[in-house]
Design an enzyme around this catalytic site. Structure first.
Site: not given
Ligand code: NOJ
Length: 574
Positions: A113, A216, A297, A359-360
């Protein structure tokens, strides 16, 4: 040695196009030293479960690891204090090398990541930057004077969690920008030194042998040079052919209403043209090493904007996720419309990446099911994910239909949990420990885990599902191993089918010159008849989500059970 179709294809094409990825959230996968936190040695001990080269294992081809670098964990690893060191709670660089070797021995690729929109406030770069206005690294971050004699932040930008995107630094009397927490200051991507430093980080890991990166929030690296105020939400232009309101989940709409004061059109702090320049530079770094890949992402509602991150000449990111797919309601038409829009937007040669959980977000099974239909819907989602044209990403636990955990408030850890949004419990529910078996702490750790184990472990765990031939785990295994030998799934065209398909079903064709497959998915809770009159030949049913369905020859019309999905091979379809 006889190669399966996937191995043959990998000889000539890019491995990541035919791979099945598996996302590991390292904190929650497997704890080897009983401190309640997952670690690298723990992951190594479970690699055989992921792929031991036989159809008895899951059969995935690559792992994307959420960050395990040194971090004070304000955002659980997404605030990195040293890009080239493993956080001691997860292990050491030596452990990482062992993990990489153990994965590669099993033909599993490793994706890291890359979290470089921001660092941790404890990163030595930021420490130096904030030490004085004359610091050599001052311009590595984004510092500005405030408005109204310093009393107000430089502009109206909000961060992506809650509140202003600016924090005041008492010592040097300026504001710094942070698109997330104040403990996550944004790097200044206009500064060539920053670009070179991060290119160095990328090379560090590529030299070690990693196979790729997930980027990210890559769409927010660069900011408007004039730092103009963002326009408020209510003047938002209607996006042409944009997602319909009905596509959004009910909860997401409620969340938006609650967060209304936070909403603004992020016109000036995301999707700036300069970011494409950064990504082209990254691509040159990746391409200097053989067979490496990347996935972005990128968050945007309109597919064209996301598609622009492939580059005008396929010279930016190798793959991009399309997150609108996660907002679809449980309706055939919603998935169909969403996927067709994305397919239309993709530039020639661009390869998509698909996921339903990460994970979000609330785990897909919990977004889409209610008691009684979990099993059938979870399998239907698996069939959809693994038969689309693009690279599927499975989120750890999805293969055993792990649900979102309802955690008590006292156990919550995520900084964006109950703290700001009254009805929102944050992202902890999708990050609970992997449910390996029904022993203490679900076989994840000998000690109390950092987040409680989901109370449904007795019913839902990998060991129990290994023994049940109709389990979600065994369905995933069968499908993943089947996929490796089906060229139409690995490389075939995607076309949705309308004729003979009721509105509540989604059917599509995946085809190469040699093979034609039809995927029929029933999104309704009633039986539905699929009448593919154009089908003039068949070989039969390859797999169905319905345990009662026999494999072998079939004839049309085909009656699908509620929430049933099938993969059918045709010898010819006009
Ligand atoms: C996206 C990530 O998937 C998330 O988990 C994170 O809180 C934010 N970016 C900040 O890095």
């Amino acid at each position: 040695m006889i190669m399966n179709r996937k191995e043959q294809l990998n000889e000539v094409t890019d491995w990541w196009k035919t791979a099945v990825f598996y996302q590991i959230y390292p904190r929650s996968f497997m704890d080897s030293n009983n401190d309640g936190i997952g670690d690298l040695a723990g992951i190594i001990s479970r690699l055989d479960y992921l792929n031991d080269g036989t159809a008895g294992s899951l059969g995935i081809d690559a792992i994307w690891f959420s960050p395990f670098f040194t971090s004070p964990d304000y955002d659980y690893g997404y605030d990195i204090a040293d890009y080239c060191a493993i956080d001691p709670r997860y292990g050491t660089l030596e452990d990482f090398d062992k993990l990489l070797e153990a994965a590669h021995t099993r033909n599993i690729k490793v994706m890291l990541d890359l979290v470089v929109n921001h660092t941790s406030h404890l990163h030595s770069w930021f420490q130096e930057s904030r030490s004085s206005r004359d610091s050599q690294k001052r311009d590595w971050y984004i510092w500005r004077d405030g408005r109204a004699f310093g009393k107000k932040p430089p502009n109206n930008w909000r961060n992506n969690f809650f509140g202003s995107a600016w924090s005041w630094d008492k010592k040097t009397e300026q504001y710094y920008l942070h698109s997330f927490l104040k403990e996550q200051p944004d790097l200044n991507w206009s500064n060539p030194e920053v670009r070179e430093a991060i290119a160095g980080v990328i090379r560090f890991w590529l030299e070690r042998g990693v196979d790729g990166f997930r980027l990210d929030v890559a769409h927010i690296y660069c900011k408007d040079k004039k730092f103009r105020n963002n326009p408020p939400f209510f003047v938002r232009e209607k996006i042409k052919d944009g997602p319909r309101f009905g596509d959004r989940t009910f909860m997401a709409n409620i969340m938006k209403l609650l967060a209304l004061p936070e909403l603004q059109i992020r016109k000036y702090n995301q999707h700036q043209p300069e970011t494409h320049e950064v990504l082209r530079q990254f691509r040159l770094v990746f391409d200097a090493y053989p067979a490496r890949t990347s996935v972005g992402e990128i968050i945007a509602e309109d597919p064209q904007t996301i598609a622009s991150y492939y580059g005008t000449n396929n010279d930016e990111l190798h793959m991009n996720f399309y997150f609108e797919l996660l907002n679809c309601q449980w309706k055939a038409a919603a998935f169909k419309r969403c996927l067709e829009r994305w397919e239309r937007a993709l530039p020639a040669g661009a390869w998509p990446a698909y996921t339903f959980s990460n994970h979000d977000v609330v785990r897909a099974i919990s977004r889409y099911t209610s008691s009684g239909n979990e099993d059938s819907r979870a399998k239907l989602l698996a069939l959809l994910l693994l038969t689309l044209k693009g690279t599927p990403f499975i989120y750890y636990g999805e293969e055993i239909a792990m649900k979102e955990a309802k955690l008590p408030k006292v156990s919550l850890k995520d900084p964006i949990g109950v703290k700001w949004y009254p009805l929102y419990r944050g992202r902890d529910g999708c990050r609970t420990p992997m449910q390996w078996d029904n022993s203490l702490h679900a076989g994840f750790s000998g000690a109390a885990p950092w987040l409680p184990v989901n109370p449904d472990t007795e019913k839902c765990n990998a060991a129990a599902q290994e023994k049940d031939s109709h389990s979600q785990l065994n369905f995933f295994k069968r499908l993943i191993w089947l996929r490796k030998d089906l060229p139409a799934l690995l490389e075939g065209k995607f076309t949705s089918i309308n004729e003979g398909v009721p509105d509540s079903c989604f059917c599509y064709l995946r085809e190469t010159d040699q093979q034609k497959l039809i995927i029929c998915l029933n999104f309704s809770s009633h039986r539905q008849e699929i009448n593919l009159t154009r089908a003039n030949g068949y070989s039969g049913m390859l797999i169905s989500t319905n345990p009662g369905r026999e494999s072998g020859s079939i004839t049309f019309p085909l009656t699908l059970e509620p929430d049933e999905g099938c993969l059918v091979e045709f010898s010819s379809v006009k």
